[in-house]
Design an enzyme around this catalytic site. Structure first.
Site, PDB file in Angstrom:
ATOM      1  N   LYS A 288     -76.377 -32.478  10.259  1.00 28.94           N
ATOM      2  CA  LYS A 288     -76.159 -32.424  11.709  1.00 28.94           C
ATOM      3  C   LYS A 288     -74.762 -32.942  12.017  1.00 28.94           C
ATOM      4  CE  LYS A 288     -77.995 -35.361  14.833  1.00 28.94           C
ATOM      5  NZ  LYS A 288     -76.788 -35.676  15.629  1.00 28.94           N
TER       6      LYS A 288
ATOM      7  N   ASP B 229     -74.918 -30.572  16.880  1.00 30.75           N
ATOM      8  CA  ASP B 229     -75.634 -31.318  17.926  1.00 30.75           C
ATOM      9  C   ASP B 229     -74.800 -31.365  19.209  1.00 30.75           C
ATOM     10  OD1 ASP B 229     -77.466 -32.932  19.215  1.00 30.75           O
ATOM     11  OD2 ASP B 229     -76.967 -34.738  18.069  1.00 30.75           O
TER      12      ASP B 229
ATOM     13  N   LYS C 287     -75.649 -30.454  22.239  1.00 32.81           N
ATOM     14  CA  LYS C 287     -76.422 -30.765  23.457  1.00 32.81           C
ATOM     15  C   LYS C 287     -75.814 -30.088  24.684  1.00 32.81           C
ATOM     16  CE  LYS C 287     -78.294 -35.238  21.887  1.00 32.81           C
ATOM     17  NZ  LYS C 287     -77.410 -35.543  20.745  1.00 32.81           N
TER      18      LYS C 287
ATOM     19  N   ALA D 112     -75.427 -28.410  28.141  1.00 32.12           N
ATOM     20  CA  ALA D 112     -76.167 -28.859  29.337  1.00 32.12           C
ATOM     21  C   ALA D 112     -75.603 -28.234  30.603  1.00 32.12           C
ATOM     22  CB  ALA D 112     -76.130 -30.379  29.438  1.00 32.12           C
TER      23      ALA D 112
ATOM     24  N   GLY E 274     -75.590 -20.944  32.069  1.00 32.05           N
ATOM     25  CA  GLY E 274     -75.478 -20.014  30.953  1.00 32.05           C
ATOM     26  C   GLY E 274     -74.068 -19.537  30.681  1.00 32.05           C
TER      27      GLY E 274
ATOM     28  N   ARG F  71     -76.539 -43.546  10.944  1.00 35.49           N
ATOM     29  CA  ARG F  71     -75.949 -44.765  10.392  1.00 35.49           C
ATOM     30  C   ARG F  71     -76.721 -45.357   9.222  1.00 35.49           C
ATOM     31  NH1 ARG F  71     -74.923 -46.976  16.366  1.00 35.49           N
ATOM     32  NH2 ARG F  71     -76.525 -45.346  16.678  1.00 35.49           N
TER      33      ARG F  71
HETATM   34  O1  S5P Z   1     -82.613 -38.562  21.498  1.00 36.19           O
HETATM   35  C1  S5P Z   1     -81.742 -38.438  20.661  1.00 36.19           C
HETATM   36  C2  S5P Z   1     -81.246 -37.173  20.292  1.00 36.19           C
HETATM   37  C3  S5P Z   1     -80.289 -37.085  19.298  1.00 36.19           C
HETATM   38  S1  S5P Z   1     -79.872 -35.514  18.729  1.00 36.19           S
HETATM   39  N1  S5P Z   1     -81.233 -39.522  20.014  1.00 36.19           N
HETATM   40  C4  S5P Z   1     -80.266 -39.440  19.055  1.00 36.19           C
HETATM   41  O2  S5P Z   1     -79.881 -40.474  18.504  1.00 36.19           O
HETATM   42  N2  S5P Z   1     -79.733 -38.214  18.717  1.00 36.19           N
HETATM   43  C5  S5P Z   1     -78.621 -38.090  17.748  1.00 36.19           C
HETATM   44  O3  S5P Z   1     -79.062 -38.537  16.475  1.00 36.19           O
HETATM   45  C6  S5P Z   1     -77.379 -38.908  18.091  1.00 36.19           C
HETATM   46  O4  S5P Z   1     -76.461 -38.147  18.839  1.00 36.19           O
HETATM   47  C7  S5P Z   1     -76.819 -39.273  16.723  1.00 36.19           C
HETATM   48  O5  S5P Z   1     -75.961 -38.256  16.255  1.00 36.19           O
HETATM   49  C8  S5P Z   1     -78.047 -39.315  15.816  1.00 36.19           C
HETATM   50  C9  S5P Z   1     -78.600 -40.706  15.574  1.00 36.19           C
HETATM   51  O6  S5P Z   1     -77.702 -41.476  14.851  1.00 36.19           O
HETATM   52  P1  S5P Z   1     -78.067 -42.923  14.257  1.00 36.19           P
HETATM   53  O7  S5P Z   1     -76.786 -43.403  13.677  1.00 36.19           O
HETATM   54  O8  S5P Z   1     -78.541 -43.781  15.401  1.00 36.19           O
HETATM   55  O9  S5P Z   1     -79.144 -42.698  13.224  1.00 36.19           O
END
Ligand code: S5P
Length: 250
Positions: free
Chosen positions: A61, A93, A95, A97, A100, A223
């Site tokens: 992703k 990713d 998103k 928003a 169209g 992370r």
């Molecule tokens: O609700 C959400 C949707 C997404 S796609 N919460 C999220 O954290 N994400 C994404 O998932 C966010 O943009 C990031 O890229 C990843 C989570 O990253 P982490 O480092 O917290 O595991």
């Protein structure tokens, strides 16, 4: 008797979208339900991470707009080669928003030309059913519910978002922190084995929670993997944790 979650093999029979089919086939072949979120800011880090985690993931992703040195020849071509070499898909990713017409432009034009390389994208459904028509040649995963503290995706919103996700032919899955109907693939971010949060609103759960409580199909880990000292080893740890949790939930 309590109904059991569907296996990836059973989902292959009811999730018709070509990208859903590919993801399920890769999951079965690699015994993995792990998606690594490559939230790094240079092409070198992105490619190094993809090389390390590639064997263990179903998809990588990206947030392609956080790269400081994006270049379609130097970033996308080698990334696509790694995706082919290790058999994973590219999930942007973004998103989306907007209306169209604007999304159509953001998808195909600008610096990143996402439509040229992404296998599937994330999109909010805030702008309504028709706003998703523009993603004809990729798959869409709809944002149904978010993982962050105080998110506005309450139960009413999620119910309406789920209806759009189920009925729109471009949508094959949802991102959520709750169960979704079997016809959708469920993607769950906010997964971390060590931390409960990040001090910036993110809320974490374990792979076990995601499979047992939410019956998710794919876990998304950022992370927990790319910040660890050995990303390859961490990816393997999350892959095994995700697959064991999936098997235990069957
Ligand atoms: O609700 C959400 C949707 C997404 S796609 N919460 C999220 O954290 N994400 C994404 O998932 C966010 O943009 C990031 O890229 C990843 C989570 O990253 P982490 O480092 O917290 O595991």
């Amino acid at each position: 008797e309590e109904e059991k979650r569907l296996s990836y093999e059973q989902k292959l029979d009811i999730c018709d979208h070509s990208i859903a089919q590919k993801l399920l086939e890769i999951a079965i072949e690699k015994k993995s339900n792990l998606i690594v979120s490559a939230d790094v800011t240079t092409t070198q880090e992105l490619l190094a991470l993809a090389e390390k985690v590639g064997p263990h993931i179903v998809a990588l992703k990206t947030h392609i707009d956080i790269l400081i040195d994006f270049d379609s020849d130097n970033t996308i071509l080698p990334l696509k080669d790694l995706a082919t070499k290790y058999n994973f898909l590219l999930m942007e990713d973004r998103k989306f928003a907007d209306i169209g017409n604007t999304q159509e432009l953001q998808f195909a034009y600008g610096t990143y030309k996402i439509s040229n390389w992404a296998d599937f994208v994330t999109a909010q459904v805030i702008a309504g059913y028709d706003s998703l028509d523009c993603f004809r040649n990729v798959g869409v995963v709809a944002i149904i519910g978010m993982s962050s503290k105080g998110t506005l995706t309450d139960a009413d919103y999620r119910e309406d978002a789920t209806k759009i996700a189920l009925s729109h032919p471009n949508v094959f899955g949802g991102v959520a922190q709750n169960k979704v109907p079997n016809e959708l693939l469920l993607f769950t971010p906010g997964i971390n084995l060590a931390d409960a949060g990040d001090g910036k609103g993110q809320q974490y759960n374990t792979p076990e929670h995601a499979f047992t409580q939410l019956e998710t199909d794919f876990i998304i880990v950022g992370r927990g993997i790319y910040k660890s000292t050995d990303a390859e080893k961490s990816a393997l740890t999350y892959k095994i944790a995700g697959w064991s949790a999936y098997e235990a939930s069957l």
